[in-house]
Motif scaffolding. Structure first.
Motif, mmCIF file in Angstrom:
data_model
loop_
_atom_site.group_PDB
_atom_site.id
_atom_site.type_symbol
_atom_site.label_atom_id
_atom_site.label_comp_id
_atom_site.label_asym_id
_atom_site.label_seq_id
_atom_site.Cartn_x
_atom_site.Cartn_y
_atom_site.Cartn_z
ATOM 1 N N THR A 1 0.878 -1.295 -0.074
ATOM 2 C CA THR A 1 -0.152 0.020 0.049
ATOM 3 C C THR A 1 0.903 1.239 -0.188
ATOM 4 O O THR A 1 1.929 1.463 0.703
ATOM 5 N N GLY A 2 0.601 2.308 -0.791
ATOM 6 C CA GLY A 2 1.169 3.480 -0.832
ATOM 7 C C GLY A 2 2.026 3.760 -1.725
ATOM 8 O O GLY A 2 2.052 3.279 -2.915
ATOM 9 N N GLU A 3 2.609 5.025 -1.779
ATOM 10 C CA GLU A 3 3.334 5.744 -2.820
ATOM 11 C C GLU A 3 4.507 5.030 -3.043
ATOM 12 O O GLU A 3 4.867 4.575 -4.320
ATOM 13 N N ASN A 4 5.193 4.836 -2.209
ATOM 14 C CA ASN A 4 6.878 3.951 -2.639
ATOM 15 C C ASN A 4 6.613 2.713 -3.369
ATOM 16 O O ASN A 4 7.181 2.464 -4.149
ATOM 17 N N PRO A 5 5.513 1.883 -2.989
ATOM 18 C CA PRO A 5 5.511 0.438 -3.400
ATOM 19 C C PRO A 5 5.091 0.870 -4.908
ATOM 20 O O PRO A 5 5.379 -0.080 -5.706
ATOM 21 N N VAL A 6 4.276 1.973 -5.330
ATOM 22 C CA VAL A 6 3.934 2.131 -6.707
ATOM 23 C C VAL A 6 5.397 2.335 -7.315
ATOM 24 O O VAL A 6 5.512 1.941 -8.457
ATOM 25 N N VAL A 7 5.986 3.180 -6.825
ATOM 26 C CA VAL A 7 7.320 3.779 -7.387
ATOM 27 C C VAL A 7 8.174 2.606 -7.573
ATOM 28 O O VAL A 7 8.677 2.420 -8.790
ATOM 29 N N VAL A 8 8.305 1.909 -6.650
ATOM 30 C CA VAL A 8 9.439 0.655 -6.818
ATOM 31 C C VAL A 8 9.002 -0.396 -7.584
ATOM 32 O O VAL A 8 9.840 -0.991 -8.320
ATOM 33 N N PRO B 1 -7.079 1.537 -13.616
ATOM 34 C CA PRO B 1 -7.857 2.672 -14.246
ATOM 35 C C PRO B 1 -6.932 3.867 -14.682
ATOM 36 O O PRO B 1 -5.820 4.023 -14.313
ATOM 37 N N ILE B 2 -7.509 4.421 -15.725
ATOM 38 C CA ILE B 2 -6.833 5.658 -16.306
ATOM 39 C C ILE B 2 -6.187 6.510 -15.305
ATOM 40 O O ILE B 2 -5.149 7.047 -15.941
ATOM 41 N N GLY B 3 -6.902 6.727 -14.331
ATOM 42 C CA GLY B 3 -6.419 7.815 -13.317
ATOM 43 C C GLY B 3 -5.116 7.637 -12.882
ATOM 44 O O GLY B 3 -4.322 8.546 -12.313
ATOM 45 N N ILE B 4 -4.622 6.417 -13.003
ATOM 46 C CA ILE B 4 -3.249 6.008 -12.213
ATOM 47 C C ILE B 4 -2.000 6.756 -13.153
ATOM 48 O O ILE B 4 -0.929 6.833 -12.562
ATOM 49 N N VAL B 5 -2.670 7.356 -14.206
ATOM 50 C CA VAL B 5 -1.314 8.134 -14.866
ATOM 51 C C VAL B 5 -1.371 9.600 -14.901
ATOM 52 O O VAL B 5 -0.875 10.297 -15.545
ATOM 53 N N ALA C 1 2.062 8.720 -10.439
ATOM 54 C CA ALA C 1 1.656 9.125 -12.013
ATOM 55 C C ALA C 1 3.017 9.235 -12.763
ATOM 56 O O ALA C 1 3.063 8.413 -13.808
ATOM 57 N N THR C 2 4.043 9.620 -12.506
ATOM 58 C CA THR C 2 5.357 9.663 -13.063
ATOM 59 C C THR C 2 5.930 8.188 -13.085
ATOM 60 O O THR C 2 6.640 7.969 -14.359
ATOM 61 N N ALA C 3 5.891 7.274 -11.977
ATOM 62 C CA ALA C 3 6.363 6.197 -12.011
ATOM 63 C C ALA C 3 5.810 5.394 -13.190
ATOM 64 O O ALA C 3 6.295 4.720 -13.952
ATOM 65 N N VAL C 4 4.494 5.224 -13.058
ATOM 66 C CA VAL C 4 3.769 4.582 -14.141
ATOM 67 C C VAL C 4 3.672 5.131 -15.450
ATOM 68 O O VAL C 4 4.047 4.087 -16.433
ATOM 69 N N CYS C 5 4.082 6.458 -15.806
ATOM 70 C CA CYS C 5 4.279 6.741 -17.139
ATOM 71 C C CYS C 5 5.581 6.479 -17.610
ATOM 72 O O CYS C 5 6.083 6.413 -18.848
ATOM 73 N N GLN C 6 6.602 6.508 -16.595
ATOM 74 C CA GLN C 6 8.048 6.496 -17.096
ATOM 75 C C GLN C 6 8.480 4.866 -17.123
ATOM 76 O O GLN C 6 9.414 4.441 -17.671
ATOM 77 N N SER C 7 7.447 3.981 -16.558
ATOM 78 C CA SER C 7 7.849 2.640 -16.766
ATOM 79 C C SER C 7 8.157 1.992 -18.106
ATOM 80 O O SER C 7 7.343 2.521 -19.251
ATOM 81 N N ALA D 1 7.110 -0.844 -18.892
ATOM 82 C CA ALA D 1 6.087 -1.951 -18.947
ATOM 83 C C ALA D 1 4.947 -1.465 -19.899
ATOM 84 O O ALA D 1 4.777 -0.330 -20.137
ATOM 85 N N THR D 2 4.476 -2.502 -20.352
ATOM 86 C CA THR D 2 3.060 -2.144 -21.055
ATOM 87 C C THR D 2 1.991 -1.849 -20.028
ATOM 88 O O THR D 2 1.746 -2.424 -19.151
ATOM 89 N N ARG D 3 1.260 -0.580 -20.653
ATOM 90 C CA ARG D 3 0.330 -0.210 -19.515
ATOM 91 C C ARG D 3 -1.118 -0.675 -20.174
ATOM 92 O O ARG D 3 -1.285 -0.187 -21.419
ATOM 93 N N VAL D 4 -2.028 -1.081 -19.586
ATOM 94 C CA VAL D 4 -3.179 -1.327 -19.634
ATOM 95 C C VAL D 4 -4.269 -0.489 -19.066
ATOM 96 O O VAL D 4 -4.266 -1.038 -17.582
ATOM 97 N N LEU D 5 -4.867 0.674 -19.353
ATOM 98 C CA LEU D 5 -5.403 1.496 -18.731
ATOM 99 C C LEU D 5 -7.074 1.309 -19.052
ATOM 100 O O LEU D 5 -7.416 1.590 -20.026
ATOM 101 N N ILE D 6 -8.029 1.355 -17.743
ATOM 102 C CA ILE D 6 -9.156 1.023 -18.089
ATOM 103 C C ILE D 6 -9.941 2.264 -17.971
ATOM 104 O O ILE D 6 -9.788 3.191 -16.833
ATOM 105 N N PRO D 7 -10.863 2.902 -18.839
ATOM 106 C CA PRO D 7 -11.411 4.353 -18.681
ATOM 107 C C PRO D 7 -12.510 4.257 -17.494
ATOM 108 O O PRO D 7 -13.057 3.013 -17.123
#
Length: 103
Positions: free
Chosen positions: A53-60, A71-75, A89-95, A97-103
């Motif tokens: 849970t949280g910001e750092n786990p997303v980034v790592v 959801p599309i909001g993660i970017v 948002a920066t971590a997801v966008c700069q990854s 990885a292939t992104r699958v974003l749900i509207p």
């Protein structure tokens, strides 16, 4: 393959995604990261292999994922009622990885 599922608020979308991924691709490693504990708990109940849970786990976790799903909001910084921080948002966008974003 390693799939990262990111969700916030109640985690309903993340739980549904996790459930379907595990049903259709049981050998895939699914790591769930919630922006709050409710979202994380929902995705764990849906069958995620690991969760945080949280910001750092997303980034790592964005650094090693092959696919990022959510959801599309993660970017978008401040999306999901402010639960997505600019760093998330920066971590997801700069990854890479292939992104699958749900509207």
């Amino acid at each position: 393959m390693k799939i990262l599922v990111i969700d916030g608020q109640g985690g309903k979308m993340g739980a549904a995604l996790t459930d379907q991924i595990k049903k259709n691709m049981p050998d895939v490693e699914v790591v769930a990261v919630g922006t709050n504990s409710l979202a994380t708990s929902a995705m764990l109940r849906a069958g995620a292999d690991a969760a945080a849970t949280g910001e750092n786990p997303v980034v790592v976790n964005c650094t090693w994922a092959d696919v990022i799903v959510g959801p599309i909001g993660i970017v978008i910084a401040d999306a999901l009622l402010g639960e997505i921080t600019p760093a998330m948002a920066t971590a997801v966008c700069q990854s890479s990885a292939t992104r699958v974003l749900i509207p």
